[in-house]
Design an enzyme around this catalytic site. Structure first.
Site, PDB file in Angstrom:
ATOM      1  N   SER A 193       0.827  -1.205   0.000  1.00 21.98           N
ATOM      2  CA  SER A 193       0.000   0.000   0.000  1.00 21.98           C
ATOM      3  C   SER A 193       0.862   1.255   0.000  1.00 21.98           C
ATOM      4  CB  SER A 193      -0.856  -0.010   1.265  1.00 21.98           C
ATOM      5  OG  SER A 193      -1.362   1.270   1.536  1.00 21.98           O
TER       6      SER A 193
ATOM      7  N   TYR B 152      -0.822   0.210  10.338  1.00 20.31           N
ATOM      8  CA  TYR B 152      -1.139  -0.319   9.000  1.00 20.31           C
ATOM      9  C   TYR B 152       0.074  -0.154   8.074  1.00 20.31           C
ATOM     10  CZ  TYR B 152      -3.364  -0.659   4.378  1.00 20.31           C
ATOM     11  OH  TYR B 152      -3.670  -1.001   3.079  1.00 20.31           O
TER      12      TYR B 152
ATOM     13  N   LYS C 107       2.528  -3.175   6.740  1.00 19.91           N
ATOM     14  CA  LYS C 107       2.565  -3.456   5.293  1.00 19.91           C
ATOM     15  C   LYS C 107       4.022  -3.368   4.820  1.00 19.91           C
ATOM     16  CE  LYS C 107      -0.738  -3.982   2.895  1.00 19.91           C
ATOM     17  NZ  LYS C 107      -1.537  -5.207   2.619  1.00 19.91           N
TER      18      LYS C 107
HETATM   19  N1  LIG Z   1      -8.692  -0.521  -0.649  1.00 17.78           N
HETATM   20  C1  LIG Z   1      -7.680   0.307  -0.877  1.00 17.78           C
HETATM   21  O1  LIG Z   1      -7.863   1.509  -1.165  1.00 17.78           O
HETATM   22  C2  LIG Z   1      -6.262  -0.201  -0.818  1.00 17.78           C
HETATM   23  C3  LIG Z   1      -5.207   0.683  -1.115  1.00 17.78           C
HETATM   24  C4  LIG Z   1      -3.896   0.220  -1.084  1.00 17.78           C
HETATM   25  C5  LIG Z   1      -3.643  -1.117  -0.766  1.00 17.78           C
HETATM   26  N2  LIG Z   1      -4.665  -1.938  -0.454  1.00 17.78           N
HETATM   27  C6  LIG Z   1      -4.363  -3.328  -0.104  1.00 17.78           C
HETATM   28  O2  LIG Z   1      -5.092  -4.165  -0.982  1.00 17.78           O
HETATM   29  C7  LIG Z   1      -5.429  -5.382  -0.325  1.00 17.78           C
HETATM   30  C8  LIG Z   1      -6.899  -5.673  -0.500  1.00 17.78           C
HETATM   31  O3  LIG Z   1      -7.643  -4.571   0.007  1.00 17.78           O
HETATM   32  P1  LIG Z   1      -9.225  -4.553  -0.135  1.00 17.78           P
HETATM   33  O4  LIG Z   1      -9.630  -3.139  -0.200  1.00 17.78           O
HETATM   34  O5  LIG Z   1      -9.657  -5.523  -1.173  1.00 17.78           O
HETATM   35  O6  LIG Z   1      -9.625  -5.102   1.320  1.00 17.78           O
HETATM   36  P2  LIG Z   1     -10.873  -6.011   1.760  1.00 17.78           P
HETATM   37  O7  LIG Z   1     -12.023  -5.850   0.832  1.00 17.78           O
HETATM   38  O8  LIG Z   1     -11.080  -5.748   3.208  1.00 17.78           O
HETATM   39  O9  LIG Z   1     -10.303  -7.484   1.567  1.00 17.78           O
HETATM   40  C9  LIG Z   1      -9.315  -8.010   2.414  1.00 17.78           C
HETATM   41  C10 LIG Z   1      -9.711  -9.400   2.815  1.00 17.78           C
HETATM   42  O10 LIG Z   1      -8.695  -9.938   3.674  1.00 17.78           O
HETATM   43  C11 LIG Z   1      -9.303 -10.945   4.454  1.00 17.78           C
HETATM   44  N3  LIG Z   1      -8.553 -11.058   5.710  1.00 17.78           N
HETATM   45  C12 LIG Z   1      -8.295 -10.066   6.596  1.00 17.78           C
HETATM   46  N4  LIG Z   1      -7.607 -10.572   7.639  1.00 17.78           N
HETATM   47  C13 LIG Z   1      -7.429 -11.896   7.384  1.00 17.78           C
HETATM   48  C14 LIG Z   1      -6.803 -12.942   8.085  1.00 17.78           C
HETATM   49  N5  LIG Z   1      -6.211 -12.764   9.281  1.00 17.78           N
HETATM   50  N6  LIG Z   1      -6.787 -14.182   7.528  1.00 17.78           N
HETATM   51  C15 LIG Z   1      -7.391 -14.405   6.340  1.00 17.78           C
HETATM   52  N7  LIG Z   1      -8.005 -13.445   5.624  1.00 17.78           N
HETATM   53  C16 LIG Z   1      -8.019 -12.210   6.158  1.00 17.78           C
HETATM   54  C17 LIG Z   1     -10.749 -10.488   4.713  1.00 17.78           C
HETATM   55  O11 LIG Z   1     -11.651 -11.554   4.487  1.00 17.78           O
HETATM   56  P3  LIG Z   1     -12.264 -12.358   5.752  1.00 17.78           P
HETATM   57  O12 LIG Z   1     -12.994 -11.369   6.584  1.00 17.78           O
HETATM   58  O13 LIG Z   1     -13.115 -13.401   5.115  1.00 17.78           O
HETATM   59  O14 LIG Z   1     -11.081 -12.948   6.464  1.00 17.78           O
HETATM   60  C18 LIG Z   1     -10.998  -9.439   3.613  1.00 17.78           C
HETATM   61  O15 LIG Z   1     -12.050  -9.785   2.748  1.00 17.78           O
HETATM   62  C19 LIG Z   1      -4.975  -5.221   1.117  1.00 17.78           C
HETATM   63  O16 LIG Z   1      -3.743  -5.871   1.266  1.00 17.78           O
HETATM   64  C20 LIG Z   1      -4.801  -3.729   1.286  1.00 17.78           C
HETATM   65  O17 LIG Z   1      -3.804  -3.444   2.251  1.00 17.78           O
HETATM   66  C21 LIG Z   1      -5.975  -1.518  -0.480  1.00 17.78           C
END
Ligand SMILES: NC(=O)c1ccc[n+]([C@@H]2O[C@H](COP(=O)([O-])OP(=O)(O)OC[C@H]3O[C@@H](n4cnc5c(N)ncnc54)[C@H](OP(=O)(O)O)[C@@H]3O)[C@@H](O)[C@H]2O)c1
Length: 361
Positions: free
Chosen positions: A129, A157, A161
């Protein structure tokens, strides 16, 4: 935390038919899009690993597990024997420090250990991120990027990361090829954080409010393109020739259109049918928003004994005064990444979806 010992033997196949993928967080916003794109290949064999996976697709195996559980993760790797792991799972940015350390650091370490001890697993791509990277207002290249690994950096966070990135890149070797995809703010159909927040602002008539003077540049990325970048990196790592220049590397991925945060937000508001004219904007000075966020954070800490954090933290407000500006040339040259051709059209499609999903009262 156990250390990682990569077998020195070269065990990388030259071609992999019917590639088996494990997508951690594959039911999340980004993970779901990666799964959707992988399934375009009829021979792809896709497994989603998360704590509560949503069983929404055919041709996908679902495993409910916490990635920080060594026993659960090993048993899934023993059963699936994945060729590639795409690791998107993470707590949301405003979760507790404990959750970040457990999932981003311990969980990533558990996955890497499982990957390194599974002979079939040869590719590992990690989603990082912008929060892991110190801000820049000039197009930052990967070789100049500094990560928030400082012992005293307080935002769990970004720090975790950054620590996970380090673990993933260190694990790159003869057996396992690894790469990191660094993303700025994601938007797109299916968003569970940013776009819902924009729609809430419209519904509460708060969308005309701007925090700070809106001069710092920010990057954004359409979720389709973020997913594509992960797949390009994974395919490169699976291919011994194309993997050169990708293995052991981190890549900045964005739409390639840095712009002030509230300019982007107002494009989204306009696409949702709620344009904001320049003379309608009311500005909350940054220092006022910082004080309000600090107070909110303190109140949460006291009232919940530190077990919960508010949606908007002081660091989130501070971020509005820092911004992000990246060069995506390395990704273009080494991954073949092409950013979204028409960002306005991507915003239009996103907000059309959002209007239906979040209709308000
Ligand atoms: N959204 C943004 O703007 C953004 C920006 C930069 C980087 N990112 C990165 O992109 C990635 C995806 O983000 P996203 O927005 O798609 O997030 P998201 O919709 O919250 O998806 C992340 C998933 O990770 C799973 N998770 C969390 N903790 C876990 C654990 N301990 N074990 C197994 N599964 C786990 C959760 O599913 P369960 O609840 O089923 O476990 C959740 O659905 C992340 O790594 C985030 O840091 C996101």
């Amino acid at each position: 935390m156990a250390t990682l010992n990569a077998p020195s033997m070269e065990r990388r196949p030259s071609t992999i038919a019917a590639t088996r993928y494990i997508i951690t967080g594959g039911s999340g916003f980004l993970g779901n899009k990666i799964v959707e794109k992988l399934l375009i290949d009829p021979s792809a064999n896709v497994t989603i690993l998360s704590r509560n996976p949503k069983q929404t697709r055919d041709r996908v195996s679902y495993f409910a597990a916490d990635i920080s559980s060594d026993a659960e993760v090993r048993s899934i790797f023993n059963e699936i024997k994945p060729h590639a792991v795409i690791h998107t799972a993470s707590p949301l940015h405003n979760d507790t420090a404990d959750a970040h350390y457990q999932t981003n650091v311990e969980g990533t370490n558990v996955l890497l250990k499982a990957a390194l001890s599974t002979p079939e697993t040869v590719a590992f791509v990690y989603t990082s991120s912008e929060s892991a990277v110190k801000p820049s207002q000039e197009p930052l290249t990967e070789d100049k990027a500094e990560l928030y690994v400082d012992a005293d950096w307080h935002h769990p966070y970004g720090k975790t990361k950054a620590m996970a990135e380090g673990l993933v890149l260190k694990a790159n070797g003869d057996h396992l090829k690894t790469a990191v995809i660094r993303l700025p703010g994601l938007y797109g159909e299916g968003d569970t954080v940013f776009v819902p927040h924009l729609m809430e602002s419209i519904h509460k008539n708060e969308h005309k409010t701007q925090v700070g003077n809106n001069t710092k540049m920010f990057e954004f990325v359409y979720v389709d393109k973020a997913a594509e970048a992960h797949i390009l990196a994974t395919q490169a790592l699976l291919d011994p020739v194309r993997g050169e220049g990708v293995a052991g590397e981190a890549f900045f991925i964005s739409d390639g259109k840095p712009q002030p945060f509230f300019d982007f937000a107002r494009k989204c508001y306009a696409a949702a049918g709620s344009p904001v004219e320049a003379d309608e904007v009311s500005v909350v000075p940054l220092v006022v928003a910082q004080a309000m966020a600090s107070t909110g954070e303190w109140a949460y800490k006291v009232l919940t004994f530190g077990s919960r954090t508010p949606h908007t933290r002081r660091d989130d407000v501070d971020h509005l005064d820092q911004g992000t500006c990246w060069s995506i040339e390395k990704a273009k040259q080494r991954l073949g990444y092409e950013p979204v051709a028409d960002q306005d059209e991507a915003i239009r499609k996103t907000m059309e979806w959002a209007k239906i999903k979040f209709p308000g009262n």
